[in-house]
Scaffold this motif. Structure first.
Motif, PDB file in Angstrom:
ATOM      1  N   ILE A 213      11.056  -1.250   9.055  1.00 59.07           N
ATOM      2  CA  ILE A 213       9.648  -0.864   8.960  1.00 59.07           C
ATOM      3  C   ILE A 213       8.798  -2.118   8.891  1.00 59.07           C
ATOM      4  N   LYS A 214       7.723  -2.125   9.644  1.00 66.50           N
ATOM      5  CA  LYS A 214       6.810  -3.263   9.678  1.00 66.50           C
ATOM      6  C   LYS A 214       5.655  -3.028   8.718  1.00 66.50           C
ATOM      7  N   MET A 215       5.355  -4.013   7.883  1.00 72.57           N
ATOM      8  CA  MET A 215       4.229  -3.920   6.952  1.00 72.57           C
ATOM      9  C   MET A 215       2.995  -4.590   7.554  1.00 72.57           C
ATOM     10  N   ILE A 216       1.861  -3.933   7.412  1.00 69.70           N
ATOM     11  CA  ILE A 216       0.604  -4.433   7.959  1.00 69.70           C
ATOM     12  C   ILE A 216      -0.445  -4.430   6.851  1.00 69.70           C
ATOM     13  N   PHE A 217      -1.104  -5.561   6.679  1.00 77.03           N
ATOM     14  CA  PHE A 217      -2.195  -5.645   5.704  1.00 77.03           C
ATOM     15  C   PHE A 217      -3.497  -5.694   6.483  1.00 77.03           C
ATOM     16  N   SER A 245       6.849   4.652   0.789  1.00 78.48           N
ATOM     17  CA  SER A 245       6.590   4.747   2.236  1.00 78.48           C
ATOM     18  C   SER A 245       7.812   4.319   3.047  1.00 78.48           C
ATOM     19  N   PHE A 246       8.622   3.405   2.502  1.00 76.74           N
ATOM     20  CA  PHE A 246       9.866   3.018   3.176  1.00 76.74           C
ATOM     21  C   PHE A 246      10.856   4.184   3.189  1.00 76.74           C
ATOM     22  N   LYS A 247      10.959   4.845   2.049  1.00 78.06           N
ATOM     23  CA  LYS A 247      11.955   5.912   1.907  1.00 78.06           C
ATOM     24  C   LYS A 247      11.691   7.074   2.863  1.00 78.06           C
ATOM     25  N   TYR A 248      10.406   7.398   3.031  1.00 74.93           N
ATOM     26  CA  TYR A 248      10.053   8.566   3.836  1.00 74.93           C
ATOM     27  C   TYR A 248       9.400   8.180   5.168  1.00 74.93           C
ATOM     28  N   GLY A 249       9.497   6.900   5.525  1.00 75.31           N
ATOM     29  CA  GLY A 249       8.990   6.455   6.814  1.00 75.31           C
ATOM     30  C   GLY A 249      10.026   6.680   7.913  1.00 75.31           C
ATOM     31  N   LYS A 250       9.636   6.381   9.127  1.00 76.26           N
ATOM     32  CA  LYS A 250      10.556   6.567  10.247  1.00 76.26           C
ATOM     33  C   LYS A 250      11.106   5.222  10.697  1.00 76.26           C
ATOM     34  N   ASP A 251      12.268   5.245  11.309  1.00 73.31           N
ATOM     35  CA  ASP A 251      12.898   4.028  11.792  1.00 73.31           C
ATOM     36  C   ASP A 251      12.020   3.395  12.871  1.00 73.31           C
ATOM     37  N   GLY A 252      11.696   2.138  12.681  1.00 75.18           N
ATOM     38  CA  GLY A 252      10.825   1.457  13.619  1.00 75.18           C
ATOM     39  C   GLY A 252       9.352   1.718  13.370  1.00 75.18           C
ATOM     40  N   LEU A 267     -11.242   0.783  -3.199  1.00 72.24           N
ATOM     41  CA  LEU A 267     -10.262   1.784  -2.788  1.00 72.24           C
ATOM     42  C   LEU A 267      -9.109   1.078  -2.083  1.00 72.24           C
ATOM     43  N   VAL A 268      -7.882   1.320  -2.572  1.00 66.76           N
ATOM     44  CA  VAL A 268      -6.674   0.762  -1.962  1.00 66.76           C
ATOM     45  C   VAL A 268      -5.871   1.918  -1.383  1.00 66.76           C
ATOM     46  N   GLU A 269      -5.492   1.801  -0.116  1.00 62.50           N
ATOM     47  CA  GLU A 269      -4.739   2.868   0.553  1.00 62.50           C
ATOM     48  C   GLU A 269      -3.440   2.323   1.123  1.00 62.50           C
ATOM     49  N   VAL A 270      -2.372   3.122   0.976  1.00 62.55           N
ATOM     50  CA  VAL A 270      -1.064   2.809   1.550  1.00 62.55           C
ATOM     51  C   VAL A 270      -0.722   3.937   2.512  1.00 62.55           C
ATOM     52  N   THR A 271      -0.605   3.604   3.798  1.00 62.48           N
ATOM     53  CA  THR A 271      -0.426   4.608   4.845  1.00 62.48           C
ATOM     54  C   THR A 271       0.889   4.367   5.576  1.00 62.48           C
ATOM     55  N   ASP A 272       1.643   5.435   5.776  1.00 56.98           N
ATOM     56  CA  ASP A 272       2.871   5.352   6.572  1.00 56.98           C
ATOM     57  C   ASP A 272       2.783   6.328   7.735  1.00 56.98           C
ATOM     58  N   GLY A 328       4.888  15.440   9.908  1.00 55.47           N
ATOM     59  CA  GLY A 328       5.303  14.871  11.180  1.00 55.47           C
ATOM     60  C   GLY A 328       4.499  13.663  11.620  1.00 55.47           C
ATOM     61  N   LEU A 329       3.366  13.377  10.944  1.00 51.24           N
ATOM     62  CA  LEU A 329       2.517  12.250  11.344  1.00 51.24           C
ATOM     63  C   LEU A 329       2.451  11.146  10.301  1.00 51.24           C
ATOM     64  N   GLY A 330       2.603  11.496   9.028  1.00 57.02           N
ATOM     65  CA  GLY A 330       2.575  10.472   7.995  1.00 57.02           C
ATOM     66  C   GLY A 330       1.707  10.855   6.813  1.00 57.02           C
ATOM     67  N   SER A 331       1.622   9.926   5.853  1.00 50.72           N
ATOM     68  CA  SER A 331       0.896  10.180   4.610  1.00 50.72           C
ATOM     69  C   SER A 331       0.083   8.952   4.224  1.00 50.72           C
ATOM     70  N   THR A 332      -0.983   9.211   3.468  1.00 53.28           N
ATOM     71  CA  THR A 332      -1.818   8.135   2.929  1.00 53.28           C
ATOM     72  C   THR A 332      -2.059   8.384   1.451  1.00 53.28           C
ATOM     73  N   PHE A 333      -1.673   7.417   0.634  1.00 57.06           N
ATOM     74  CA  PHE A 333      -1.944   7.454  -0.795  1.00 57.06           C
ATOM     75  C   PHE A 333      -3.064   6.452  -1.083  1.00 57.06           C
ATOM     76  N   GLY A 334      -4.100   6.920  -1.755  1.00 56.15           N
ATOM     77  CA  GLY A 334      -5.220   6.044  -2.085  1.00 56.15           C
ATOM     78  C   GLY A 334      -5.568   6.104  -3.556  1.00 56.15           C
ATOM     79  N   PHE A 335      -5.883   4.955  -4.138  1.00 59.51           N
ATOM     80  CA  PHE A 335      -6.310   4.917  -5.539  1.00 59.51           C
ATOM     81  C   PHE A 335      -7.486   3.962  -5.673  1.00 59.51           C
TER      82      PHE A 335
END
Length: 354
Positions: A213-217, A245-252, A267-272, A328-335
């Protein structure tokens, strides 16, 4: 309606009735007026005494009892005795309001009882799984008498992994218990949230490569964004969310971290772009041990308390956390975090020549 007015109305009704009867038989206006006045005065005294002694005083006692129970002993003593001028008009509303609050308390207790039962059931299941696995490996080693060294080594490694899982469970349970009870204080400091995100990404770079999984800031701001928060605990929040996000992300796939500045918050968001979450599961996502996919979660591992810990840390900062997801598309957690004011540098003032 005031007690005296109520008694006066009833006394007048009785006096009018008796004076009308007197006039009917004697046809004398003078006697009728005397009868009216005497009956009015005597009825007023009798009714007032009876109502005050046997009815009104009881109502006042009930009202005071309700009022004292609602306020509590300490607050009532601080405010002094409260006696309404007309409890008859107020006591019904007081009782209705009291009953409504008690019903709410009972409903809350029922919810807490259900939550307690579910929690005990979940924690029992979470502990039994690694314990039974450890027990099975130990029994297999005892039966084998360590003749097959390679097999024994494999069993010991698997037992060690389950011991680690138990350790994570106990550690996370202890932490979430302390967070709930307030034993772990929030040490507010001023720091750059940009720098913290970069540090967490650097520490998780190897784990991201393991999951392919590639991380992007997505840093939109050149200057650092200052926040007031507990740096160590916000670091834990970021680690838990990115690791999730690694655990429930997709390969690649990829995990993106974004920062947005609001009026007085950040606001900080983590999106997979992983498997996503069904909408029906979103309200329960931050519950302890809640898993949307039990079989997949068992394979991935973890204590099942990561998101619950994240929620408690953010709420301890008096901030909010939310999630949005499409299956099927992903999730975003924001705090959110409290934005800190940047100190303005003092301008260079040339020294005065003497």
């Amino acid at each position: 309606m005031n007690l005296r007015v109520l008694v006066l109305i009833n006394s007048a009704a009785v006096a009018i009735s008796l004076s009308a009867v007197n006039y009917y038989f004697q046809h004398k206006w003078y006697d009728m007026m005397i009868t009216f006045l005497v009956t009015l005065i005597s009825s007023y005294i009798v009714f007032y005494y009876l109502i005050e002694k046997y009815i009104y005083s009881k109502i006042k006692l009930i009202y005071k009892l309700i009022h004292n129970l609602k306020l509590g002993r300490d607050l009532r003593d601080a405010l002094g005795e409260h006696v309404t001028a007309d409890p008859i008009n107020d006591v019904e509303q007081e009782v209705k309001e009291w009953a409504r609050l008690k019903k709410m308390e009972i409903d809350d207790l029922k919810k807490q009882e259900k939550f307690r039962r579910d929690f005990l059931s979940n924690i029992s299941h979470e502990f039994k799984t690694p314990l039974f696995a450890i027990q099975g490996y130990i029994e297999a080693l005892q039966d084998d008498d360590l003749e097959d060294k390679d097999l024994a080594h494999q069993f010991l490694n698997k037992a060690s992994k389950n011991v680690d899982r138990l350790s994570y469970l106990i550690k996370d349970l202890d932490e979430i218990s302390k967070l709930e009870s307030g034993e772990i204080p929030i040490n507010y400091t001023k720091f750059r949230i940009n720098d913290l995100v970069k540090e967490v990404m650097d520490s998780l770079e190897f784990k991201a490569s393991q999951h392919n999984i590639k991380m992007i800031f997505k840093q939109k701001y050149d200057e650092g964004i200052f926040v007031n928060a507990d740096r160590q605990k916000i670091q834990q929040v970021l680690v838990n969310l990115i690791d999730n996000s690694f655990k429930y992300g997709k390969d690649g796939g990829s995990t993106a971290i974004s920062i947005f500045t609001l009026h007085d918050q950040v606001l900080v968001e983590v999106t997979d772009d992983g498997i996503g979450i069904e909408e029906k599961f979103l309200p329960r996502l931050f519950e302890r041990f809640f898993r949307t996919d039990t079989s997949r979660s068992r394979q991935i591992g973890g204590s099942g308390l990561g998101l619950a810990i994240v929620k408690h840390i953010i709420e301890a900062h008096q901030q909010t956390i939310n999630v949005r997801s499409t299956e099927g598309l992903g999730s975003t957690f924001g705090f959110t975090l409290q934005k800190a004011k940047q100190s303005l540098p003092f301008p260079n003032i040339p020294a005065l020549k003497s």
